[in-house]
Design an enzyme around this catalytic site. Structure first.
Site, mmCIF file in Angstrom:
data_model
loop_
_atom_site.group_PDB
_atom_site.id
_atom_site.type_symbol
_atom_site.label_atom_id
_atom_site.label_comp_id
_atom_site.label_asym_id
_atom_site.label_seq_id
_atom_site.Cartn_x
_atom_site.Cartn_y
_atom_site.Cartn_z
ATOM 1 C CB ALA A 94 -2.133 -0.621 3.080
ATOM 2 C CE LYS A 95 0.256 -4.119 10.017
ATOM 3 N NZ LYS A 95 -0.902 -4.948 10.373
#
Ligand code: GLU
Length: 405
Positions: A94-95
């Site tokens: 994720a980011k």
């Protein structure tokens, strides 16, 4: 995408997995209204992207930068999925990011923005779902505000919701230095396998954030000659080796290396061209591109940043015989100790720094060996080999789980 296609084709990845990897699982865009110090209201745009969660909860940092964009966060989230798979952590990728200029904001404004952003993304994050961490321009303090905001909404202290926290609230020893330390372990292993003596080699490090500054100290501590370092204002070069302690002391008061009297100054865009054996880009994406890849003088590049080498530059470097240790392996030390932090939080049982560094070394050296050996066996570059290792693991998980419904 180009990297994914290249690796997917080479390893004949099932089209099902390849197609899944092309599309992030979830994209959340949020408006983050903040009361500024002058009384006005400013609305920032923020994102949290969960790229893949087939192998475990999503994991990845939060970036504050004026150039944050949805496309950038997508690419960074994808690289997190790959990174966690390459070092075999039980995580997806994720980011997150907020478009802002933290250098122009007060501490109060940053705190209010962080808390509102956290509240907005709290519908998808959580210790079993998605665990943020620091990235460019975010740090332990930002993680503390995130942990506190999330904990206030659930009603109890929830340290496992973010990593990279201060020690006092469930952070891990060794996390702050972990990415730089991982870069060092990878480079030392590379030297051993390639038969060069790191203590007799020159190293240049681009970037003075968490990764670059810690890497510089750790390389110097282990006797490597750091001939170049650079921050956003420019670079310093001394073929005899820089006195890092002196540079750091200078930088403490001025916040930049510009004007440092005891080394040659190099403009930011020329830094990757300085003579050295090992170049460590540890700043932002695309610092090595088609425009400068043929001017790189290093024999080896170890990617401390995410995505510092453009796709075109990669091909040029390969043609020139310059070996690149890819980001998803070289900078995986950070997320590896993030994983240790999360495990410690979940068990409320904390390890010593020696234990953390030993486990970090074990994981990083193991992953390096797997990638290096595969690259030799398949006669491909290390980026391709790392993609093959990572995609192999993800592909297996995806196909064992099957598709719902
Ligand atoms: N932002 C770091 C990275 O790009 C760390 C992510 C984490 O610890 O979750 O790998």
């Amino acid at each position: 995408m180009a990297q994914l296609d290249r690796a997917g084709q080479a390893m004949k990845l099932e089209s099902f997995t390849l197609e899944r990897m092309r599309h992030p699982k979830r994209i959340l865009t949020v408006s983050v209204p903040v009361k500024m110090d002058d009384g006005s209201i400013k609305v920032f745009e923020g994102y949290r992207i969960q790229h893949n969660m087939d192998r475990g909860p999503a994991k990845g940092g939060i970036r504050y930068h004026p150039q944050v964009s949805l496309d950038e966060v997508k690419a960074l989230a994808f690289w997190m999925t790959m990174k966690c798979a390459v070092v075999n952590l039980p995580y997806g990728g994720a980011k997150g990011g907020v478009i802002c200029d933290p250098k122009k904001m007060s501490k109060g404004e940053l705190e209010r923005m962080t808390r509102r952003y956290t509240a907005e993304i709290s519908i998808i994050i959580g210790p079993e779902k998605d665990i943020p961490a620091p990235d460019v321009n975010t740090n332990e303090q930002v993680m503390a505000w995130m942990m506190d905001t999330y904990s206030m909404t659930v009603g109890y202290a929830c340290p496992g919701v973010v990593t990279g926290k201060p020690i006092e609230i469930g952070g891990s020893l060794g996390r702050r230095e972990a990415t730089g330390r991982g870069v060092f372990y990878v480079t030392r292993e590379l030297a051993a396998r390639e038969g060069f003596d790191l203590s007799k080699s020159s190293v240049a490090i681009q970037g003075f954030g968490n990764v670059g500054s810690n890497a510089a100290s750790i390389f110097a501590e282990h006797g490597a000659k750091v001939v170049g370092i650079a921050d956003v204002s420019g670079g310093l070069y001394d073929p005899k080796g820089l006195d890092l302690r002196d540079v750091m002391e200078y930088r403490k008061t001025r916040e930049s290396v510009s004007g440092y009297p005891k080394a040659e100054h190099v403009p930011v865009d020329k830094f990757v061209e300085i003579p050295c054996d090992v170049l460590i880009p540890a700043a932002m994406e695309n610092s090595i591109t088609r425009a400068n890849a043929d001017k790189v003088k290093a024999r080896y590049i170890v990617e401390g940043a995410n995505g510092p080498t453009s796709n075109e530059a990669d091909a040029i470097l390969q043609k020139r015989g310059i070996q690149v240790v890819p980001d998803i392996l070289a900078n995986a030390g950070g997320v590896t100790v993030s994983y240790f932090e999360w495990v410690q939080d979940m068990q409320s049982y904390f390890w010593s720094e020696d234990e953390i560094n030993a486990r970090l070394r074990h994981i990083i050296v193991g992953a390096f060996t797997e990638v290096y050996d595969l690259a030799k066996k398949e006669k491909v570059d290390m980026r391709m080999a790392a993609f093959m290792v990572g995609l192999g693991r993800i592909g297996k998980a995806v196909s064992i789980r099957g598709m719902y419904p």
